[in-house]
Write an enzyme that holds these catalytic residues in place. Structure first.
Site, mmCIF file in Angstrom:
data_model
loop_
_atom_site.group_PDB
_atom_site.id
_atom_site.type_symbol
_atom_site.label_atom_id
_atom_site.label_comp_id
_atom_site.label_asym_id
_atom_site.label_seq_id
_atom_site.Cartn_x
_atom_site.Cartn_y
_atom_site.Cartn_z
ATOM 1 N N LYS A 160 0.814 -1.219 0.000
ATOM 2 C CA LYS A 160 0.000 0.000 0.000
ATOM 3 C C LYS A 160 0.844 1.265 0.000
ATOM 4 C CE LYS A 160 -4.471 -1.426 1.664
ATOM 5 N NZ LYS A 160 -5.542 -1.228 2.641
ATOM 6 N N LYS B 136 -5.353 -10.550 -6.561
ATOM 7 C CA LYS B 136 -6.517 -10.758 -5.689
ATOM 8 C C LYS B 136 -7.683 -9.847 -6.084
ATOM 9 C CE LYS B 136 -6.369 -8.743 -1.711
ATOM 10 N NZ LYS B 136 -6.073 -8.226 -0.379
ATOM 11 N N LYS C 161 -11.261 -4.443 -3.339
ATOM 12 C CA LYS C 161 -12.118 -3.251 -3.372
ATOM 13 C C LYS C 161 -11.386 -2.083 -4.009
ATOM 14 C CE LYS C 161 -13.490 -4.259 1.208
ATOM 15 N NZ LYS C 161 -12.777 -3.803 2.377
HETATM 16 P P1 TYM Z 1 -10.750 -6.356 4.133
HETATM 17 O O1 TYM Z 1 -11.731 -5.260 4.377
HETATM 18 O O2 TYM Z 1 -9.694 -6.135 3.110
HETATM 19 O O3 TYM Z 1 -11.479 -7.692 3.747
HETATM 20 C C1 TYM Z 1 -12.526 -8.209 4.511
HETATM 21 C C2 TYM Z 1 -12.510 -9.726 4.504
HETATM 22 O O4 TYM Z 1 -12.635 -10.231 3.179
HETATM 23 C C3 TYM Z 1 -11.552 -11.112 2.895
HETATM 24 N N1 TYM Z 1 -11.170 -10.937 1.486
HETATM 25 C C4 TYM Z 1 -11.081 -11.938 0.595
HETATM 26 N N2 TYM Z 1 -11.278 -13.265 0.725
HETATM 27 C C5 TYM Z 1 -11.121 -14.030 -0.393
HETATM 28 N N3 TYM Z 1 -10.748 -13.499 -1.599
HETATM 29 C C6 TYM Z 1 -10.538 -12.173 -1.763
HETATM 30 N N4 TYM Z 1 -10.197 -11.678 -2.949
HETATM 31 C C7 TYM Z 1 -10.708 -11.332 -0.624
HETATM 32 N N5 TYM Z 1 -10.568 -9.986 -0.430
HETATM 33 C C8 TYM Z 1 -10.864 -9.776 0.862
HETATM 34 C C9 TYM Z 1 -10.436 -10.669 3.818
HETATM 35 O O5 TYM Z 1 -9.493 -11.695 4.026
HETATM 36 C C10 TYM Z 1 -11.188 -10.300 5.064
HETATM 37 O O6 TYM Z 1 -11.484 -11.453 5.836
HETATM 38 N N6 TYM Z 1 -7.483 -5.936 7.875
HETATM 39 C C11 TYM Z 1 -8.814 -6.433 7.549
HETATM 40 C C12 TYM Z 1 -9.916 -5.837 8.391
HETATM 41 C C13 TYM Z 1 -9.765 -6.001 9.869
HETATM 42 C C14 TYM Z 1 -9.944 -7.204 10.593
HETATM 43 C C15 TYM Z 1 -9.752 -6.853 11.952
HETATM 44 C C16 TYM Z 1 -10.253 -8.509 10.216
HETATM 45 C C17 TYM Z 1 -9.471 -5.036 10.762
HETATM 46 N N7 TYM Z 1 -9.458 -5.531 12.014
HETATM 47 C C18 TYM Z 1 -9.842 -7.817 12.963
HETATM 48 C C19 TYM Z 1 -10.343 -9.474 11.248
HETATM 49 C C20 TYM Z 1 -10.134 -9.115 12.591
HETATM 50 C C21 TYM Z 1 -9.097 -6.071 6.099
HETATM 51 O O7 TYM Z 1 -8.559 -5.156 5.580
HETATM 52 O O8 TYM Z 1 -10.075 -6.791 5.521
#
Ligand code: TYM
Length: 332
Positions: free
Chosen positions: A111, A194, A197
């Protein structure tokens, strides 16, 4: 005791990767375990956000959780900024986190890009806030997609460092739960990237807000190769885009990749894509319809989040108090 915690950043619409990698698994877990699902708006702020869009996306993620089948009465659904203890615990944990651990985080490297000096402090300390999210509730299990594994390992390391430094096991070591048929859904434009968003092309992903026409267009335009459908799973090892579509089809239809390959072996891709479109529409259209219905009453969503934040606070406050005591901070 098992307690689940997970979260999603309110940036843009949620997509099929978020659904298959995370939310769909939560829907199954919510009936078995005490579960807390967060909308991590403080994490979203680590890259520039338009304030009005962030506010809207926060409500939209809450609506998406509910539209996908998360029950806000049985579980806690809340926004991270509604529980101030997250930021406080993040500070406390930051004081025991070596820079070397943060320097290894691949997400920061991706990032921040080459202009590292311009990246914000929040982006750098992002994983510490994520550790705080999890540890603040003494969560034991964290269901996420594959891309979050490194972050959860860091949360475990921080919990371990806390126990060593203060001689008290305040925090259990959280386990990542990475399961299901699609732990890493790839972009529709590039099978080696991947689904995300933040990809600038909306054609790279299927959003949970997309209508039938948009889904059809995106699947039709999804990058593939000129060959017919593979005869075996091994034969698509390097056909990344086709393998991704087969994976999505399998995950949505509860079929293994082998079964999908057997069904379409040697057929034209166009026929497979047509069926994949129908499958995506069948699974996603009800979610997007429910999501739109919920978004028409933002006051109701806010009430759910307020109630969720109150319930989350009630768990978080005593854990933070325990942390204060372990660290020698005065509580009067
Ligand atoms: P984020 O917002 O990027 O994604 C949310 C969830 O979706 C999953 N994910 C995917 N799974 C499969 N294929 C994909 N292409 C894909 N893109 C996203 C992510 O693995 C995630 O489970 N850092 C985290 C948010 C967070 C969090 C937490 C998660 C903040 N605090 C505490 C768990 C516990 C994030 O950016 O997710």
């Amino acid at each position: 005791m098992t307690r689940i915690f997970s979260g999603i950043q309110p940036t843009h619409h949620l997509h099929l990767g978020n659904y298959l990698g995370a939310i769909r698994n939560w829907v199954g877990l919510q009936h078995q375990y005490e579960s807390i699902f967060c909308i991590v708006d403080l994490h979203a702020l680590t890259v520039p956000q338009d304030p009005a869009a962030l506010l809207r996306a926060t409500r939209e993620v809450a609506a998406t959780y509910i539209a996908c089948g998360i029950d806000p009465v049985k579980n806690i659904i809340f926004h991270q900024s509604g529980v101030q203890e997250h930021a406080m615990l993040a500070w406390l944990l930051g004081t025991i986190t070596p820079l070397g651990w943060l320097n290894r985080m691949t997400q920061f490297k991706e990032k921040a890009g080459k202009a590292r000096d311009n990246a914000g402090l929040g982006l750098y300390s992002y994983p510490v806030l994520m550790a705080a999210d999890i540890l603040l509730y003494k969560a034991t299990h964290v269901p996420v997609g594959e891309d979050q594994k490194q972050h959860i390992e860091l949360a475990r390391d921080i919990a371990g460092a806390f126990a060593r430094q203060f001689g008290k096991e305040v925090f259990p070591l959280p386990e990542p739960q990475i399961f299901g048929a699609a732990t890493r859904v790839m972009s529709l434009r590039d099978g080696q990237k991947k689904m995300s968003k933040s990809d600038e092309s909306d054609y790279s992903r299927i959003n949970l807000t997309d209508d039938a026409e948009t889904i059809a267009l995106k699947v039709r335009k999804a990058k593939t190769d000129p060959e017919p459908m593979p005869e075996t799973v091994e034969a698509m090892a390097e056909r990344y885009e086709v393998a991704n579509l087969v994976g999505i089809y399998g995950a949505l239809s509860d079929m293994t990749r082998e079964q999908v390959v057997a069904r379409y072996a040697g057929q034209q891709l166009s026929g497979f894509k047509k069926d994949l479109t129908d499958l995506c529409v069948e699974k996603i259209a009800p979610i997007s319809a429910e999501l739109n219905r919920l978004m028409a009453a933002p006051g109701d969503i806010d009430a759910i989040l307020k109630k969720g934040a109150d319930r989350a606070s009630a768990i978080a406050k005593p854990v933070l108090a325990e942390t204060y005591d372990a660290m020698g901070l005065l509580r009067v």
